[in-house]
Design an enzyme around this catalytic site. Structure first.
Site, mmCIF file in Angstrom:
data_model
loop_
_atom_site.group_PDB
_atom_site.id
_atom_site.type_symbol
_atom_site.label_atom_id
_atom_site.label_comp_id
_atom_site.label_asym_id
_atom_site.label_seq_id
_atom_site.Cartn_x
_atom_site.Cartn_y
_atom_site.Cartn_z
ATOM 1 N N THR A 124 16.696 33.689 -12.234
ATOM 2 C CA THR A 124 17.898 33.032 -11.739
ATOM 3 C C THR A 124 18.090 33.298 -10.248
ATOM 4 O O THR A 124 17.801 34.397 -9.787
ATOM 5 C CB THR A 124 19.103 33.618 -12.505
ATOM 6 O OG1 THR A 124 18.941 33.310 -13.873
ATOM 7 C CG2 THR A 124 20.426 33.067 -12.017
ATOM 8 N N VAL A 140 24.320 27.441 -23.265
ATOM 9 C CA VAL A 140 24.937 27.580 -21.954
ATOM 10 C C VAL A 140 25.075 29.072 -21.659
ATOM 11 O O VAL A 140 25.675 29.802 -22.449
ATOM 12 C CB VAL A 140 26.330 26.914 -21.914
ATOM 13 C CG1 VAL A 140 26.928 26.995 -20.514
ATOM 14 C CG2 VAL A 140 26.254 25.471 -22.393
ATOM 15 N N ASP A 146 25.723 32.209 -18.443
ATOM 16 C CA ASP A 146 26.844 32.551 -17.574
ATOM 17 C C ASP A 146 26.888 31.747 -16.273
ATOM 18 O O ASP A 146 27.949 31.588 -15.669
ATOM 19 C CB ASP A 146 26.817 34.046 -17.244
ATOM 20 C CG ASP A 146 25.554 34.443 -16.475
ATOM 21 O OD1 ASP A 146 24.461 33.958 -16.848
ATOM 22 O OD2 ASP A 146 25.646 35.235 -15.531
ATOM 23 N N THR A 174 23.066 37.806 -12.224
ATOM 24 C CA THR A 174 21.778 37.493 -12.852
ATOM 25 C C THR A 174 21.458 38.534 -13.911
ATOM 26 O O THR A 174 21.674 39.727 -13.709
ATOM 27 C CB THR A 174 20.639 37.444 -11.811
ATOM 28 O OG1 THR A 174 19.391 37.331 -12.497
ATOM 29 C CG2 THR A 174 20.605 38.695 -10.944
ATOM 30 N N GLY A 224 22.692 36.459 -19.795
ATOM 31 C CA GLY A 224 23.858 35.627 -19.568
ATOM 32 C C GLY A 224 24.999 35.860 -20.540
ATOM 33 O O GLY A 224 26.168 35.917 -20.145
#
Lengths: 317, 317
Positions: B183, B212, B214, B234, B237
């Site tokens: 990320t 989905v 964070d 990062t 999540g």
């Protein structure tokens, strides 16, 4: 509204059926009775569980499921239409004990979105699933599906046509008057000291397909933490997202040492208007206090503490 | 790591390329050079804007776009595959001045998810759009699309096969070793005193379709508020979601009167492990302080304050 901090009740619960422009002039006694009946059925479903030493999370899911099954609220069966003329639903449930949450967004044809959110919480691998992926998971988990006609209500269809003509996004509860209202939610404290919050919605009439509001977002439209409180929000979703409203109540209690009532009022009366917001929330804290502030004209709400009568209100007084 | 509070710089910026199990033993000098080059290009893109009196939000979007265009990070071009073998990307950008945010989740074939997030912020009607609805909006707004082969990297494909065989969800940066990492994100303070944060990701290898994390959730993986700080996270999540981590840093500063460094450390070293989390974050405050804590083995990161040299690190020391 503070319902008192005198003595910690064995349990407590509050529910809402949305906040917004609820006009007394358009509310016939018949319509009022139908909506009130649904709200009573919802809170009783929760109370029944809590009285039998059930869990707060079960009470919250049961209460919201009742409102999802009613055509009179913008969640489940009575959901609003988006700008492409179809229904997408969101839901979230969070457990204050474990800080585990389950949520879904932009799902279609799931009878009870809150039950899918609960199943995702239990499964534990992910927190939030969206769209076809969430529906695939619902099939795997054996959730009930319904076809499009189940969700269709003429009133919501007319609301969409009206919004398309005016080129506006309607809050789920605007221009109602025939007894079909907004986002639904529940918060509860059980006898084990565990808090939970659940929220479910069809979003806003004429919203863009794929739009995600505050309901499925942890800390925005829904949050629970045994150290502080459980919160369920209703209103203009984007503002609750930008203000991280539900978690903000908790943070003010934890870091700012505010009592529940003060934190809730600050979020609804100061922080939300600062980001162009409007709406309300319901909240319970770990001591069994309840707070149900709103800045819209009305908010469908009911609450109850163990050993006391159920309270039910639509307008401010 | 506190880079000092001596004097407020004219501007500052920090970027990250993900945190995780980054093994020194598997990092050849060649691989290291390639990744470091991308990180330098990214932060220079941001600095160039800030030096010319540009806005923090523009610097953040520019820095993240560079990493999205690189095949070496899990965002844009180098994104990981989900369990059904396709790529879904998430991104968010938030402006600390207006508290406006734009975000996308579960989008496919958009070349720069962060640019779509930015366009949604500017459009202002919604905050978060998902899936096909977000892609439809991208077409309307004229964003660049790329076909599937553009996003394909053999390394990510092999990672998925490996994860499917092991039946695990891989953190984007686990078991790497050939220079393709996690990320990406950026935070910046500009000379006008405005903070911004941007984050972009392909999620986790072998995640369920529709998951989905964070990154697109305001207050969880990304947040900015001029009163306090800008944060980009990062790691795992789901844990950042349950802990509402990015907003938590801001709340501790606002309500708990903690300095940036203390709030960041509390979130990463105490709150995140309490919800089974691992990872890191980068943050800037309104005074120009920077903090880049992590509890993983390494975090790809670079930072710079106006008038000073760019700093770049992978491991703890």
């Amino acid at each position: 509204m503070n319902t008192g901090t005198e003595k910690k009740p064995r349990f407590c619960i509050a529910i809402h059926g949305g906040a917004g422009t609820i006009r007394r002039s358009e509310m016939s006694p018949e319509k009022k009775a139908v909506v009130e009946n649904d709200l009573l059925e919802s809170i009783r479903a929760g109370i029944q569980i809590l009285e039998k030493s059930g869990k707060a999370i079960d009470a919250c899911v049961a209460a919201v499921s009742v409102l999802e099954d009613s055509p009179h609220f913008n969640a489940g069966k009575g959901s609003v239409f988006n700008s492409d003329g179809f229904i997408e639903m969101d839901a979230q449930v969070m457990c204050g004990n474990s800080l585990r949450a389950g949520a879904v967004t932009c799902i279609r044809n799931i009878k009870n979105p809150i039950k899918l959110a609960r199943a995702i919480l239990e499964e534990g691998r992910h927190v939030l699933l969206s769209g076809p992926g969430a529906e695939k998971e619902a099939k795997r988990l054996g959730l009930d599906f319904e076809s499009d006609p189940y969700f269709f209500t003429q009133f919501r269809y007319d609301q969409l046509q009206n919004a398309l003509n005016k080129k506006t996004i309607e809050l789920d509860h605007s221009d109602t008057g025939d007894g079909r209202f907004g986002t639904v939610g529940a918060v509860a404290l059980d006898e084990f000291g565990d808090l939970a919050a659940s929220t479910s919605t069809g979003g806003m009439t004429n919203q863009k397909p794929g739009r995600v509001g505050d309901t499925p977002l942890v800390g925005c439209g829904n949050y629970a933490n045994n150290k502080t409180c459980a919160v369920s929000c209703t209103g203009i979703g984007e503002s609750f997202v930008r203000a991280v409203s539900a978690y903000d109540v908790s943070a003010m209690m934890e870091y700012g040492k505010m009592p529940l009532e003060e934190a809730c009022n600050k979020v609804i009366r100061e922080k939300l208007p600062a980001v162009d917001g409007e709406g309300g929330l319901i909240a319970a804290d770990h001591l069994g206090n309840l707070s149900l502030p709103f800045i819209s004209k009305g908010m469908y709400r009911a609450w109850c503490k163990a050993g006391e009568d159920i309270q039910l209100k639509i307008y401010r007084n």
